[in-house]
Scaffold this active site. Structure first.
Site, mmCIF file in Angstrom:
data_model
loop_
_atom_site.group_PDB
_atom_site.id
_atom_site.type_symbol
_atom_site.label_atom_id
_atom_site.label_comp_id
_atom_site.label_asym_id
_atom_site.label_seq_id
_atom_site.Cartn_x
_atom_site.Cartn_y
_atom_site.Cartn_z
ATOM 1 N N GLY A 1 -4.086 -1.602 5.775
ATOM 2 C CA GLY A 1 -3.297 -2.897 5.206
ATOM 3 C C GLY A 1 -4.139 -3.953 5.864
ATOM 4 O O GLY A 1 -4.469 -4.965 4.975
ATOM 5 N N ARG A 2 -4.357 -4.371 7.010
ATOM 6 C CA ARG A 2 -4.927 -5.452 7.654
ATOM 7 C C ARG A 2 -6.432 -5.713 7.092
ATOM 8 O O ARG A 2 -7.130 -6.669 7.653
ATOM 9 C CB ARG A 2 -4.664 -5.525 9.266
ATOM 10 C CG ARG A 2 -5.423 -4.196 9.888
ATOM 11 C CD ARG A 2 -4.575 -4.339 11.293
ATOM 12 N NE ARG A 2 -5.048 -2.993 12.026
ATOM 13 C CZ ARG A 2 -4.379 -1.962 12.058
ATOM 14 N NH1 ARG A 2 -3.365 -1.906 11.213
ATOM 15 N NH2 ARG A 2 -4.588 -0.725 12.535
ATOM 16 N N LYS B 1 11.294 -0.455 13.308
ATOM 17 C CA LYS B 1 11.639 -0.325 11.927
ATOM 18 C C LYS B 1 12.916 0.823 11.869
ATOM 19 O O LYS B 1 14.073 0.883 11.300
ATOM 20 C CB LYS B 1 10.895 0.250 11.174
ATOM 21 C CG LYS B 1 9.583 -0.730 10.697
ATOM 22 C CD LYS B 1 8.550 -0.060 10.000
ATOM 23 C CE LYS B 1 7.451 -0.987 9.658
ATOM 24 N NZ LYS B 1 6.321 -0.113 9.032
ATOM 25 N N GLU C 1 -3.000 -5.742 16.033
ATOM 26 C CA GLU C 1 -2.459 -4.504 15.270
ATOM 27 C C GLU C 1 -3.369 -3.480 15.528
ATOM 28 O O GLU C 1 -3.219 -2.100 15.562
ATOM 29 C CB GLU C 1 -2.031 -4.717 14.045
ATOM 30 C CG GLU C 1 -0.867 -3.559 13.518
ATOM 31 C CD GLU C 1 -0.341 -3.764 12.102
ATOM 32 O OE1 GLU C 1 -1.134 -3.974 11.279
ATOM 33 O OE2 GLU C 1 0.883 -4.231 11.978
ATOM 34 N N HIS D 1 -3.501 -31.711 20.178
ATOM 35 C CA HIS D 1 -2.374 -32.472 20.498
ATOM 36 C C HIS D 1 -1.138 -31.648 20.888
ATOM 37 O O HIS D 1 0.094 -32.084 20.625
ATOM 38 C CB HIS D 1 -2.122 -33.553 19.384
ATOM 39 C CG HIS D 1 -3.176 -34.307 19.232
ATOM 40 N ND1 HIS D 1 -3.499 -35.544 19.697
ATOM 41 C CD2 HIS D 1 -4.570 -34.186 18.315
ATOM 42 C CE1 HIS D 1 -4.368 -36.136 19.238
ATOM 43 N NE2 HIS D 1 -5.031 -35.304 18.598
ATOM 44 N N GLU E 1 10.868 -4.861 3.592
ATOM 45 C CA GLU E 1 10.726 -6.371 3.183
ATOM 46 C C GLU E 1 10.365 -6.614 1.731
ATOM 47 O O GLU E 1 10.996 -7.263 0.877
ATOM 48 C CB GLU E 1 9.979 -6.934 4.254
ATOM 49 C CG GLU E 1 10.399 -7.270 5.574
ATOM 50 C CD GLU E 1 10.087 -6.163 6.519
ATOM 51 O OE1 GLU E 1 9.635 -4.767 5.885
ATOM 52 O OE2 GLU E 1 10.015 -6.307 7.564
ATOM 53 N N LYS F 1 0.866 -1.190 0.028
ATOM 54 C CA LYS F 1 -0.013 -0.058 0.051
ATOM 55 C C LYS F 1 0.872 1.353 0.019
ATOM 56 O O LYS F 1 0.500 2.284 -0.762
ATOM 57 C CB LYS F 1 -0.890 0.078 1.297
ATOM 58 C CG LYS F 1 -1.698 1.163 1.409
ATOM 59 C CD LYS F 1 -2.689 1.061 2.638
ATOM 60 C CE LYS F 1 -2.922 2.447 3.420
ATOM 61 N NZ LYS F 1 -3.852 2.249 4.574
HETATM 62 O O1 LIG Z 1 1.572 -2.610 2.190
HETATM 63 P P1 LIG Z 1 2.515 -1.865 2.878
HETATM 64 O O2 LIG Z 1 2.346 -0.495 2.971
HETATM 65 O O3 LIG Z 1 3.998 -2.615 2.304
HETATM 66 O O4 LIG Z 1 2.564 -2.483 4.481
HETATM 67 C C1 LIG Z 1 2.563 -3.777 4.913
HETATM 68 C C2 LIG Z 1 2.459 -3.797 6.510
HETATM 69 O O5 LIG Z 1 3.731 -3.099 7.149
HETATM 70 C C3 LIG Z 1 3.366 -2.265 8.127
HETATM 71 O O6 LIG Z 1 4.602 -2.135 9.007
HETATM 72 C C4 LIG Z 1 2.019 -2.269 9.114
HETATM 73 O O7 LIG Z 1 2.379 -2.894 10.341
HETATM 74 C C5 LIG Z 1 1.109 -3.334 8.688
HETATM 75 O O8 LIG Z 1 -0.232 -2.968 8.829
HETATM 76 C C6 LIG Z 1 0.975 -3.604 6.854
HETATM 77 O O9 LIG Z 1 0.151 -4.037 6.446
#
Ligand SMILES: O=P(O)(O)OC[C@H]1O[C@H](O)[C@H](O)[C@@H](O)[C@@H]1O
Length: 527
Positions: free
Chosen positions: A270-271, A503, A357, A388, A219, A213
């Site tokens: 995002g979530r 971060k 989150e 289990h 990453e 987003k």
């Molecule tokens: O979709 P992006 O902007 O790459 O974000 C990816 C993710 O990273 C962030 O650090 C947040 O903790 C998430 O809420 C998010 O979904």
């Protein structure tokens, strides 16, 4: 306008707090009482699902107190404001519009001259058209050959939801002849993740969706570069193998090195973004756009129930309120999500992000500290596997952990055997029924090591079969539950400042700008 107040300032919360340990669930669930509760404490959800809360520590008194709380906290009014475009995400000064990606519950929401419902539908159509062209062989690799695999590169909200939904529907799609392409996911910056996925696919016939987003996530950008490097080394042109899902304002949107770009915006967190292009692109490619549309319809139907002001006809709000009672009055620290469905194996992981989150916060939406517990720890695994593993603690451990079971009467593939007079599906369902009663009622034994105290509350969502529509309903149910709990706790559930500090420090480590413990750990890990 609804009034946003801290939970501990509400009179109804004072009343609810007096009801600690009000229901003896072991007694309530024993004998015919239990049977009556199972029949009575049940509310229909969308797509044929049903939320049953018979084994929760509630009775008419507790439920009446929860109803008062819902009214005093103005939960319905707050939801109405949210879907009509109020700036609910106070931390980031944004609207919260993920519902609009599946249904328009209220007025048209217009931002910067754009009707947001139209925008989301247009992007869904863009993803659908792209997927249809890939399936029809109109978009191919440079040799004119069809793509057979799609790989999503993303993390957090750009990975967990889509991954959980893909896994949930893979077998269903195969059984229903709608399976189009295999999907894989690369998320972790651990190079072993990308390397293993790349080694498992046929690069020449693979499409890669870069999903971010913000377009700035370390990453994801690293893994995009990792994949591009592999494509180039294989003599392939990355721009003929990649598409992007991002917001229009992100750096990725400006790149012309993709086959196409599907857009989302800042009003879908995002979530909560599986219902946008973040989930839409990969699910449309894997199963066809019609399957993704069915998922959206199931979610839309559940959203309509969430807008019902009567808590007894609103499974999402009711589940949220019972969770508040468990967290704030009973003092339980965690909640386990336990799907008796292998297809939902990654669903608890998605809910971990969604819930923790969103509501893992100790300041309210105005930036002031709150003096009561908020979001619980969420974890889970599918049954019967979990039985289990960690159920020992759930049955006999020192903390009571409320449980949310999910179970279906039928398997997705319908392939089964009858062994010792029962099918595997019956064995699966027998286990979930047994667990609910074991947790609630326990079993006395003079040998304390074998004694089960019981009094461990649970709910179960039941359905005929996990389908795209029932999966959409399930997704929306938990999203709405989390939203209502955030309202009760007076939190902003839609930002995530708590992820930033790590971060920043990681960047310092990589820049060798460290001292003290940070330097010592850098040395320990040979960075
Ligand atoms: O979709 P992006 O902007 O790459 O974000 C990816 C993710 O990273 C962030 O650090 C947040 O903790 C998430 O809420 C998010 O979904």
């Amino acid at each position: 306008m609804a009034a946003w107040k801290n939970l501990d300032t509400l009179a109804s919360y004072g009343e609810l707090s007096k009801l600690k340990n009000h229901v003896d669930i072991a007694k309530a669930m024993s004998g015919e009482n239990g049977a009556e509760r199972v029949a009575k404490y049940s509310v229909p959800m969308a797509a044929g699902l049903c939320y049953n809360y018979a084994a929760k520590e509630v009775d008419e008194t507790v439920l009446a107190a929860l109803e008062k709380l819902a009214n005093e906290a103005e939960l319905s009014e707050k939801f109405e404001e949210l879907y009509n475009g109020a700036v609910i995400n106070t931390g980031e000064n944004r609207m919260v519009l993920h519902h609009l990606a599946r249904v328009q519950l209220g007025k048209a929401v217009v931002a910067d001259g754009v009707d947001k419902r139209e925008f989301y539908v247009a992007q869904q159509k863009k993803a659908a058209d792209f997927a249809n062209k890939v399936h029809a062989g109109e978009i191919t690799n440079e040799n004119g050959e069809k793509f057979t695999t799609v790989v999503q590169i993303g993390i957090g909200g750009s990975d967990l939801g889509p991954r959980a939904l893909y896994i949930a529907l893979e077998n269903w799609a195969k059984a229903n002849n709608t399976f189009k392409m295999e999907a894989k996911f690369i998320s972790n910056v651990d190079p072993d993740d990308a390397a293993a996925v790349l080694a498992s696919v046929d690069l020449a016939h693979s499409l890669f969706i870069v999903v971010s987003k913000s377009g700035t996530t370390l990453e994801t950008l690293t893994n995009e570069a990792f994949v591009k490097d592999a494509l180039v080394k294989a003599g392939l042109n990355p721009s003929k193998h990649m598409l992007a899902v991002t917001s229009e304002t992100s750096p990725l949107a400006k790149s012309d090195s993709y086959l196409t770009a599907i857009f989302m915006d800042d009003y879908i967190g995002g979530r909560y973004s599986s219902v946008s292009g973040v989930g839409g692109a990969i699910l449309s490619l894997a199963f066809g756009p019609e399957v993704f549309a069915q998922l959206l319809d199931g979610a839309a139907e559940e959203d309509k129930l969430a807008a019902n002001k009567n808590i007894f006809q609103n499974p999402d709000m009711l589940d949220a309120l019972i969770g508040i009672y468990e967290r704030n009055v009973q003092g339980y620290p965690a909640t386990a999500v336990l799907p008796y469905s292998q297809a939902l194996s990654r669903f608890p992981a998605h809910l971990q992000q969604c819930d923790m989150e969103s509501n893992g916060k100790t300041v309210n939406r105005f930036g002031e500290p709150v003096d009561y517990p908020t979001g619980p720890v969420i974890f889970g695994e599918p049954g019967t596997n979990g039985q289990h593993s960690f159920y020992q603690l759930l049955h006999q451990g020192s903390d009571i952990v409320p449980l949310q079971f999910i179970g279906f009467r039928n398997s997705q593939l319908g392939v089964d055997v009858d062994i010792e007079n029962s099918t595997s599906q019956q064995k699966l369902c027998a286990n979930v029924a047994a667990q609910i009663v074991a947790f609630a009622c326990g079993k006395k034994d003079d040998n304390l090591n074998k004694n089960f105290k019981g009094h461990r509350p649970s709910s179960i969502i039941t359905g005929d079969k996990l389908t795209p529509a029932s999966l959409g309903a399930l997704l929306a149910h938990f999203e709405n539950k989390i939203m209502f709990q955030g309202f009760v706790w007076n939190l902003n559930s839609f930002d995530q400042e708590g992820v930033q500090l790590g971060k920043v420090l990681a960047k310092r480590v990589l820049a060798h700008d460290t001292d003290g413990a940070l330097k010592a750990y850098s040395d320990l890990l040979n960075i």
